[in-house]
Design a protein around this motif. Structure first.
Motif, short mmCIF file in Angstrom:
data_model
loop_
_atom_site.label_atom_id
_atom_site.label_comp_id
_atom_site.label_asym_id
_atom_site.label_seq_id
_atom_site.Cartn_x
_atom_site.Cartn_y
_atom_site.Cartn_z
N VAL A 1 -13.55 43.81 9.36
CA VAL A 1 -14.83 42.85 9.92
C VAL A 1 -15.41 42.21 8.48
N GLU A 2 -15.68 43.14 7.37
CA GLU A 2 -16.33 42.72 6.37
C GLU A 2 -15.67 41.44 5.54
N TRP A 3 -14.37 41.69 5.71
CA TRP A 3 -13.54 40.61 4.81
C TRP A 3 -13.56 39.13 5.50
N CYS A 4 -13.69 39.44 7.28
CA CYS A 4 -13.81 38.32 7.88
C CYS A 4 -15.32 37.52 7.42
N PHE A 5 -16.35 38.45 7.64
CA PHE A 5 -17.60 37.98 7.33
C PHE A 5 -17.84 37.47 5.99
N SER A 6 -16.93 37.86 4.93
CA SER A 6 -17.09 37.20 3.64
C SER A 6 -16.34 36.00 3.63
N ALA A 7 -15.37 35.65 4.48
CA ALA A 7 -14.76 34.42 4.63
C ALA A 7 -15.41 33.39 5.23
N MET A 8 -16.25 33.84 6.26
CA MET A 8 -17.26 32.85 7.05
C MET A 8 -18.30 32.51 6.26
N LYS A 9 -18.90 33.42 5.17
CA LYS A 9 -19.83 32.98 4.27
C LYS A 9 -19.31 32.35 3.28
N PHE A 10 -18.17 32.32 2.97
CA PHE A 10 -17.34 31.23 2.02
C PHE A 10 -17.37 29.77 2.74
N LEU B 1 -12.07 29.19 10.28
CA LEU B 1 -12.11 30.73 10.05
C LEU B 1 -10.50 31.15 10.09
N ILE B 2 -10.08 30.96 11.12
CA ILE B 2 -8.67 31.27 11.42
C ILE B 2 -7.61 30.89 10.24
N CYS B 3 -7.73 29.76 10.07
CA CYS B 3 -6.86 29.22 9.03
C CYS B 3 -7.15 29.99 7.76
N SER B 4 -8.66 30.33 7.43
CA SER B 4 -8.92 31.00 6.12
C SER B 4 -8.39 32.52 5.99
N VAL B 5 -8.49 33.11 7.27
CA VAL B 5 -8.33 34.79 7.28
C VAL B 5 -6.80 35.02 7.42
N GLU B 6 -6.15 34.11 8.25
CA GLU B 6 -4.60 34.18 8.51
C GLU B 6 -3.68 33.19 7.66
N LYS B 7 -4.09 33.41 6.29
CA LYS B 7 -3.23 32.76 5.41
C LYS B 7 -1.85 32.88 5.21
N GLU B 8 -1.55 34.04 5.50
CA GLU B 8 0.00 34.49 5.46
C GLU B 8 0.66 33.90 6.72
N ALA B 9 0.17 33.91 7.78
CA ALA B 9 0.83 33.43 9.05
C ALA B 9 0.92 31.87 9.11
N LEU B 10 -0.07 31.26 8.32
CA LEU B 10 -0.09 29.62 8.40
C LEU B 10 1.01 29.15 7.12
N GLU B 11 1.57 30.26 6.46
CA GLU B 11 2.31 29.77 5.30
C GLU B 11 3.81 29.23 5.69
N ASN B 12 4.18 29.67 6.86
CA ASN B 12 5.59 29.61 7.54
C ASN B 12 5.22 28.48 8.60
N VAL B 13 4.30 27.86 8.94
CA VAL B 13 3.95 26.62 9.42
C VAL B 13 4.32 25.32 8.86
N LYS B 14 5.16 24.61 9.40
CA LYS B 14 5.64 23.27 8.45
C LYS B 14 4.58 22.05 8.88
N THR B 15 4.39 21.29 7.99
CA THR B 15 3.45 20.29 8.26
C THR B 15 3.91 19.18 9.28
N GLU B 16 5.00 19.39 9.24
CA GLU B 16 5.71 18.27 10.12
C GLU B 16 5.62 18.60 11.70
N ASN B 17 5.75 19.95 11.97
CA ASN B 17 5.40 20.57 13.11
C ASN B 17 3.81 20.21 13.47
N VAL B 18 3.03 20.56 12.72
CA VAL B 18 1.80 20.18 13.17
C VAL B 18 1.59 18.81 13.52
#
Length: 152
Positions: free
Chosen positions: A96-105, A123-140
């Motif tokens: 929770v503290e890590w998420c609030f830190s990301a939100m403050k940023f 926030l989701i993009c900032s917090v879940e960086k590892e999950a988003l690394e597998n997403v290809k730009t073309e798919n988006v």
């Protein structure tokens, strides 16, 4: 949490502190279960003091592991629930503290004017960086095209 520590033959064990801890988790331990926990703590404590397998434990993680190995988590379910909650508390707090830190940023003066949905997405993009690394730009791009026709 220290009242659960098995170090030094459970010298820190304190039933009143553990009952107070159970009051914090009102959704997990209701009033009738708290009354049962009171008696269960006495029995559990005396069992631990008389069982040699519990003498050389180094922390509450070892206590939890050995409780499952010996089947005590079935005999003392309320104590084991309190033990699990205690093990999860530091991780949940740090997350929770890590998420609030990301939100403050992310939440700058410029971004204060954006909608809540957009902020949640950022926030989701900032917090879940590892999950988003597998997403290809073309798919988006393909997904956005299917949602609605756009210019350009």
């Amino acid at each position: 949490m220290a009242a659960l520590s098995p170090c030094d033959s459970f010298s820190s064990f304190d039933k009143t502190k553990l009952l107070k801890l159970s009051e914090i988790y009102k959704n997990e331990v209701d009033d009738s279960e708290r009354a049962q926990l009171n008696g269960e703590l006495d029995i559990y404590y005396h069992y631990l003091l008389n069982n040699e397998r519990f003498f050389n434990l180094k922390g509450i993680a070892d206590l939890s592991r050995l409780s499952v190995e010996t089947g005590m988590h079935l005999s003392f379910p309320l104590f084991y629930r309190l033990l699990k909650l205690t093990l999860v508390l530091p991780v949940a707090t740090a997350t929770v503290e890590w998420c609030f830190s990301a939100m403050k940023f992310l939440k700058t003066d410029l971004r204060n004017r954006i909608s809540d949905d957009f902020m949640n997405g950022a926030l989701i993009c900032s917090v879940e960086k590892e999950a988003l690394e597998n997403v290809k730009t073309e798919n988006v791009i393909i997904r956005f095209r299917k949602m609605k026709e756009r210019r350009g």
